[in-house]
Every structure is written in structure tokens, then in C-alpha cells.
Motif scaffolding. Structure first.
Motif, PDB file in Angstrom:
ATOM      1  N   LEU A 107       0.820  -1.201   0.000  1.00 37.64           N
ATOM      2  CA  LEU A 107       0.000   0.000   0.000  1.00 37.64           C
ATOM      3  C   LEU A 107       0.860   1.260   0.000  1.00 37.64           C
ATOM      4  O   LEU A 107       0.617   2.196  -0.769  1.00 37.64           O
ATOM      5  CB  LEU A 107      -0.935   0.001   1.217  1.00 37.64           C
ATOM      6  CG  LEU A 107      -1.821   1.238   1.394  1.00 37.64           C
ATOM      7  CD1 LEU A 107      -2.659   1.491   0.151  1.00 37.64           C
ATOM      8  CD2 LEU A 107      -2.705   1.078   2.621  1.00 37.64           C
ATOM      9  N   ALA A 108       1.884   1.295   0.842  1.00 40.77           N
ATOM     10  CA  ALA A 108       2.765   2.463   0.901  1.00 40.77           C
ATOM     11  C   ALA A 108       3.454   2.686  -0.449  1.00 40.77           C
ATOM     12  O   ALA A 108       3.529   3.820  -0.942  1.00 40.77           O
ATOM     13  CB  ALA A 108       3.810   2.279   2.006  1.00 40.77           C
ATOM     14  N   GLN A 109       3.931   1.617  -1.038  1.00 40.48           N
ATOM     15  CA  GLN A 109       4.612   1.716  -2.334  1.00 40.48           C
ATOM     16  C   GLN A 109       3.662   2.207  -3.417  1.00 40.48           C
ATOM     17  O   GLN A 109       4.031   3.039  -4.252  1.00 40.48           O
ATOM     18  CB  GLN A 109       5.192   0.351  -2.707  1.00 40.48           C
ATOM     19  CG  GLN A 109       5.987   0.355  -3.998  1.00 40.48           C
ATOM     20  CD  GLN A 109       6.733  -0.958  -4.182  1.00 40.48           C
ATOM     21  OE1 GLN A 109       7.898  -1.085  -3.829  1.00 40.48           O
ATOM     22  NE2 GLN A 109       6.043  -1.953  -4.721  1.00 40.48           N
ATOM     23  N   LYS A 110       2.431   1.704  -3.402  1.00 36.59           N
ATOM     24  CA  LYS A 110       1.452   2.103  -4.415  1.00 36.59           C
ATOM     25  C   LYS A 110       1.100   3.578  -4.288  1.00 36.59           C
ATOM     26  O   LYS A 110       1.016   4.297  -5.292  1.00 36.59           O
ATOM     27  CB  LYS A 110       0.191   1.251  -4.261  1.00 36.59           C
ATOM     28  CG  LYS A 110      -0.821   1.437  -5.392  1.00 36.59           C
ATOM     29  CD  LYS A 110      -0.326   0.810  -6.675  1.00 36.59           C
ATOM     30  CE  LYS A 110      -1.410   0.779  -7.731  1.00 36.59           C
ATOM     31  NZ  LYS A 110      -0.935   0.173  -8.992  1.00 36.59           N
ATOM     32  N   SER A 154      -9.255  -0.627   3.780  1.00 38.50           N
ATOM     33  CA  SER A 154      -9.843   0.396   4.650  1.00 38.50           C
ATOM     34  C   SER A 154      -9.132   0.444   5.999  1.00 38.50           C
ATOM     35  O   SER A 154      -8.845   1.529   6.529  1.00 38.50           O
ATOM     36  CB  SER A 154     -11.336   0.121   4.853  1.00 38.50           C
ATOM     37  OG  SER A 154     -12.043   0.245   3.635  1.00 38.50           O
ATOM     38  N   ARG A 155      -8.836  -0.734   6.556  1.00 40.13           N
ATOM     39  CA  ARG A 155      -8.142  -0.779   7.845  1.00 40.13           C
ATOM     40  C   ARG A 155      -6.749  -0.171   7.751  1.00 40.13           C
ATOM     41  O   ARG A 155      -6.326   0.586   8.636  1.00 40.13           O
ATOM     42  CB  ARG A 155      -8.047  -2.225   8.355  1.00 40.13           C
ATOM     43  CG  ARG A 155      -9.358  -2.797   8.859  1.00 40.13           C
ATOM     44  CD  ARG A 155      -9.106  -4.014   9.744  1.00 40.13           C
ATOM     45  NE  ARG A 155      -8.330  -5.040   9.046  1.00 40.13           N
ATOM     46  CZ  ARG A 155      -8.850  -6.009   8.309  1.00 40.13           C
ATOM     47  NH1 ARG A 155     -10.165  -6.082   8.150  1.00 40.13           N
ATOM     48  NH2 ARG A 155      -8.080  -6.919   7.730  1.00 40.13           N
ATOM     49  N   LYS A 156      -6.024  -0.516   6.691  1.00 42.24           N
ATOM     50  CA  LYS A 156      -4.650  -0.026   6.552  1.00 42.24           C
ATOM     51  C   LYS A 156      -4.616   1.471   6.261  1.00 42.24           C
ATOM     52  O   LYS A 156      -3.732   2.187   6.758  1.00 42.24           O
ATOM     53  CB  LYS A 156      -3.922  -0.809   5.465  1.00 42.24           C
ATOM     54  CG  LYS A 156      -3.754  -2.294   5.792  1.00 42.24           C
ATOM     55  CD  LYS A 156      -3.085  -2.512   7.138  1.00 42.24           C
ATOM     56  CE  LYS A 156      -3.005  -3.983   7.508  1.00 42.24           C
ATOM     57  NZ  LYS A 156      -2.403  -4.188   8.850  1.00 42.24           N
ATOM     58  N   LEU A 157      -5.571   1.959   5.471  1.00 38.75           N
ATOM     59  CA  LEU A 157      -5.634   3.402   5.217  1.00 38.75           C
ATOM     60  C   LEU A 157      -5.936   4.155   6.514  1.00 38.75           C
ATOM     61  O   LEU A 157      -5.345   5.211   6.784  1.00 38.75           O
ATOM     62  CB  LEU A 157      -6.700   3.707   4.162  1.00 38.75           C
ATOM     63  CG  LEU A 157      -6.348   3.375   2.711  1.00 38.75           C
ATOM     64  CD1 LEU A 157      -7.569   3.575   1.808  1.00 38.75           C
ATOM     65  CD2 LEU A 157      -5.176   4.217   2.206  1.00 38.75           C
ATOM     66  N   SER A 158      -6.840   3.602   7.305  1.00 41.53           N
ATOM     67  CA  SER A 158      -7.163   4.232   8.593  1.00 41.53           C
ATOM     68  C   SER A 158      -5.951   4.224   9.518  1.00 41.53           C
ATOM     69  O   SER A 158      -5.689   5.195  10.245  1.00 41.53           O
ATOM     70  CB  SER A 158      -8.333   3.497   9.260  1.00 41.53           C
ATOM     71  OG  SER A 158      -9.512   3.623   8.484  1.00 41.53           O
ATOM     72  N   TRP A 159      -5.204   3.131   9.491  1.00 42.96           N
ATOM     73  CA  TRP A 159      -3.997   3.027  10.321  1.00 42.96           C
ATOM     74  C   TRP A 159      -2.954   4.042   9.873  1.00 42.96           C
ATOM     75  O   TRP A 159      -2.346   4.729  10.704  1.00 42.96           O
ATOM     76  CB  TRP A 159      -3.441   1.606  10.241  1.00 42.96           C
ATOM     77  CG  TRP A 159      -2.257   1.385  11.141  1.00 42.96           C
ATOM     78  CD1 TRP A 159      -2.167   1.647  12.471  1.00 42.96           C
ATOM     79  CD2 TRP A 159      -0.968   0.867  10.748  1.00 42.96           C
ATOM     80  NE1 TRP A 159      -0.917   1.316  12.950  1.00 42.96           N
ATOM     81  CE2 TRP A 159      -0.162   0.836  11.915  1.00 42.96           C
ATOM     82  CE3 TRP A 159      -0.441   0.419   9.552  1.00 42.96           C
ATOM     83  CZ2 TRP A 159       1.151   0.386  11.897  1.00 42.96           C
ATOM     84  CZ3 TRP A 159       0.870  -0.041   9.527  1.00 42.96           C
ATOM     85  CH2 TRP A 159       1.658  -0.053  10.684  1.00 42.96           C
TER      86      TRP A 159
END
Length: 229
Positions: A159-162, A194-199
Motif C-alpha cells: 500500500l505504501a509503495q502504491k 480500509s483498515r490499513k488506510l485508517s492506520w
């Protein structure tokens, strides 16, 4: 005899496609004469897996997602195509059936080029075939990289890389697809996304604005997640 070609919608469509950029006006005109335009709507399927496709499809306006389905029905988005991108190119080199699905995710228009007639032009103008192969090779490399990322790297790293890739040199990402498709493209569920974006937001790395706009507040922090795995 010279090709009679006005600046119609077909010629405009051709000029948007990189594989035709090296052609002269006369050669582009020949391509435009074997092309027709169609209107498409959101949710319309251009072709399905195992279909026999006999044409090259060029996106003139709108967007199309290319995806596969697992045996359990789980969707894996491979890429999203926009104006100037094309699909169905493998049908120009073999009689193999499609190994993926193509579905419109926005209303738009497409230019459809007859495959048999385009193959004849590829013999006449080999540079078209070379450019097609170059594009196919690039897509294959991206797909292999995607599968490698999914199998080897954590959800957080992917996710961070994207986000860093999509933002390019800015601090903003505007998704060109739904979050469901965005999650699928990275090999995760929408709930996990959704969980990772919220984190990430809790860590003050990003700020979500609406459904598709994400501000990057700490690029170094995101880069640290990518490098630190």
C-alpha cells in the motif's frame, strides 16, 4: 492512390495510441479506414475469459479494468486502461482465447480495429508490430512485478509503495477506480485496504478526503515502510 482521410473521430483516436505515433499521416489514415467507433457504458463487459477476440480495442474516452477471477470467484485487477490505451492485442499474434476479462468502469467510447485487416497492415508496416510487442512485453513485466509483490511483501508495504508511485512528485493521490478495484489490484480485500488506510491516517502518514482523494502528509514515513520491510 493516396488515402482519403479527414480529421475525423477515428484519426483522433489513432493519434492517442503510442504504437501508432511513428506512423506518417498517410499510414495513420490507412489504420483509420479499418476502424469503427462504439459507445460503452459503465459495467459493460468488452470481452470475457475464453472469448475469441478478433479485434484490437482502443480506449478513446472512459476507463476499462482488466482482471482475472480465481477458482473461488475472487477478482484480481491487473491494470486499468484510460484514453489511448488498448486491449485485445494478443489476438493479433495467435488464435488463443482471452485469459482475462475487460470491463468498463466509466461510460465512454472505443475505437475497434479489425484484427485481420490490422495484421495485413502490420506486414506492410512492421513498426506497428514491433511497437505492439514492446507494449506487450512491458505489460508482462508489470504483471510479473505485481504477482511478486503480492507473494513476497506485506500489505503495508504494498500500500505504501502504491501510494508513493501514484502520487509521483506531488503529495496527492486521486484514485481512478473504486477502492474495491484499488484493493483488488494490490491483492487485498476492500476491508483490509480500509483498515490499513485508517492506520496510516492514525500515524499521520496520510489524510483521506472523500472516497478517492488521499493526501500524503509524510512521504518519508511511507518510504520507511517500503524500505524497512
Amino acid at each position: 492512390m493516396k488515402c482519403s482521410c479527414s480529421h475525423n473521430q477515428n484519426s483522433t483516436c489513432i493519434r492517442r495510441v503510442p504504437i501508432f505515433h511513428s506512423l506518417t499521416g498517410e499510414e495513420m489514415c490507412e489504420v483509420s479506414q479499418i476502424m469503427r467507433q462504439i459507445s460503452v457504458i459503465k459495467g459493460e463487459q468488452i470481452y470475457a475469459m475464453d472469448d475469441e477476440v478478433q479485434s484490437l480495442f482502443v480506449v478513446n474516452a472512459g476507463r476499462v479494468k482488466i482482471y482475472r477471477l480465481s477458482d473461488t470467484g475472487k477478482e484480481q485487477v491487473l491494470r486499468v486502461l484510460g484514453s489511448g490505451d488498448f486491449m485485445g492485442e494478443l489476438s493479433l499474434f495467435s488464435d488463443a482465447k482471452m485469459d482475462h476479462y475487460a470491463e468498463c468502469i466509466e461510460d465512454g467510447t472505443m475505437c475497434v480495429i479489425d484484427g485481420v485487416l490490422l495484421r495485413e497492415l502490420m506486414i506492410k508496416y512492421p513498426l506497428i508490430a514491433l511497437k505492439l510487442l514492446e507494449e506487450v512485453s512491458g505489460r508482462l513485466a508489470k504483471t510479473e512485478q505485481l504477482l511478486e509483490d503480492i507473494s513476497l511483501h506485506s500489505v503495508e508495504r504494498r500500500l505504501a509503495q502504491k501510494l508513493l508511485r501514484l502520487s509521483k512528485d506531488s503529495d496527492e493521490v486521486v484514485l481512478e477506480m473504486t477502492k474495491r478495484d484499488f484493493a483488488s489490484q494490490m491483492g487485498m480485500s476492500q476491508e483490509t485496504l480500509s483498515r490499513k488506510l485508517s492506520w496510516f491516517q492514525e500515524l499521520n502518514l496520510i489524510e483521506q478526503q472523500g472516497q478517492r482523494r488521499i493526501l500524503l502528509k509524510n512521504r518519508e514515513g511511507l518510504e520507511g515502510i517500503v524500505i524497512g520491510e
